[in-house]
Design an enzyme around this catalytic site. Sequence first.
Site, mmCIF file in Angstrom:
data_model
loop_
_atom_site.group_PDB
_atom_site.id
_atom_site.type_symbol
_atom_site.label_atom_id
_atom_site.label_comp_id
_atom_site.label_asym_id
_atom_site.label_seq_id
_atom_site.Cartn_x
_atom_site.Cartn_y
_atom_site.Cartn_z
ATOM 1 C CD GLU A 144 -2.914 -1.247 0.121
ATOM 2 O OE1 GLU A 144 -2.890 -0.386 -0.779
ATOM 3 O OE2 GLU A 144 -3.701 -2.213 0.103
ATOM 4 C CG HIS A 177 -4.244 -0.342 5.477
ATOM 5 N ND1 HIS A 177 -5.595 -0.131 5.278
ATOM 6 C CD2 HIS A 177 -3.974 -1.550 4.923
ATOM 7 C CE1 HIS A 177 -6.105 -1.166 4.620
ATOM 8 N NE2 HIS A 177 -5.144 -2.046 4.398
ATOM 9 C CG HIS A 209 -7.519 -5.678 6.871
ATOM 10 N ND1 HIS A 209 -7.089 -6.798 6.183
ATOM 11 C CD2 HIS A 209 -7.065 -4.623 6.146
ATOM 12 C CE1 HIS A 209 -6.412 -6.440 5.097
ATOM 13 N NE2 HIS A 209 -6.372 -5.110 5.064
ATOM 14 C CG HIS A 233 -9.181 -3.432 1.904
ATOM 15 N ND1 HIS A 233 -8.398 -3.634 0.804
ATOM 16 C CD2 HIS A 233 -8.312 -3.483 2.957
ATOM 17 C CE1 HIS A 233 -7.139 -3.824 1.153
ATOM 18 N NE2 HIS A 233 -7.060 -3.729 2.472
HETATM 19 O O1 2HA Z 1 -0.571 -5.223 3.962
HETATM 20 O O2 2HA Z 1 -3.483 -4.858 4.166
HETATM 21 O O3 2HA Z 1 -4.158 -3.852 1.856
HETATM 22 C C1 2HA Z 1 -1.578 -5.980 3.399
HETATM 23 C C2 2HA Z 1 -2.787 -5.155 3.222
HETATM 24 C C3 2HA Z 1 -3.092 -4.740 1.868
HETATM 25 ZN ZN ZN Z 2 -5.385 -3.977 3.629
#
Ligand code: 2HA
Ligand code: ZN
Length: 272
Positions: free
Chosen positions: A123, A146, A148, A218
């Site tokens: 990313e 970032h 999830h 995502h």
């Molecule tokens: O690092 O989260 O979006 C792996 C991820 C890709």
């Molecule tokens: Zn991701």
Amino acid sequence: MNDILKSSQGLRTVIFDVSKIGDFLWKAGWAERNAGNITVRVDEFVDQEPRDLADYPLFTLNEFYPELNDAYFLVTGTGKRMRDLARDPLKNAALIKIISAGSEYRIICENQQGVCDFRPTSELPTHLAIHRLIAKRKSEEKIIIHTHPTELIAMTQIAELSDEHKFNSLLYGMHPETILVIPDGVGLVKYETPGTQHIALQTVDKFKDHAVVVWEKHGCFAIGRDLEETFDLIDVLVKSAKIFFQVKSAGYHPEGLRTEQLLDLKRAYGID
Ligand code: 2HA
Ligand code: ZN
């Protein structure tokens, strides 16, 4: 990498904090396998330029980042796990330096002459695009996370919540802290292929007005000046999302805070 780290207390602190956040993300259940990535702009802590910079591996960027020329970032690696980052940050993150007027970068790997198999997060385009926005507007955020978060992603699977206003209203209604901690709400980016320049541009557009951006189906990105505070933004949103799903799974429809209650909160805490 180790030499630079030894010379800088500031970098050691960043590494320590990044590993702590890796642990939080893993334990929160937001970092399955190699999910998630972190970058931190660390120029202010690099007080000793690496010797023989030209010996380190050189890569071309797919986009120009002139505003980031000469910037140093601590970046987590592609394929790396957050739970490993927590245990061994130096094997799962590295410094990169942007050079050549923002068109190339070098990875400051531990092993200069030999093989350096570390590669930055997939990313990187989104991270660099956000850091470029921050540099352009001269704001003080240095951290990008970032991850999830299950409940936030689950919310983006509900078609009626695909409207940004409805998404934010629901989150605000679940707990009074949410509007206080995230007064500008979250930006929503429609599903796009991750890792692309396209999603990077859509994301940056949302960061013009928000500190947290959710990627449909995502995950999310958050920016801030401090690693724990940046984590907290996501944590508070997840708390609201959890309340929503718990009420739903108990068979009820959540009432949410009323408009006057939210207005009172804003007034009481000086949010416009
Ligand atoms: O690092 O989260 O979006 C792996 C991820 C890709
Ligand atoms: Zn991701």
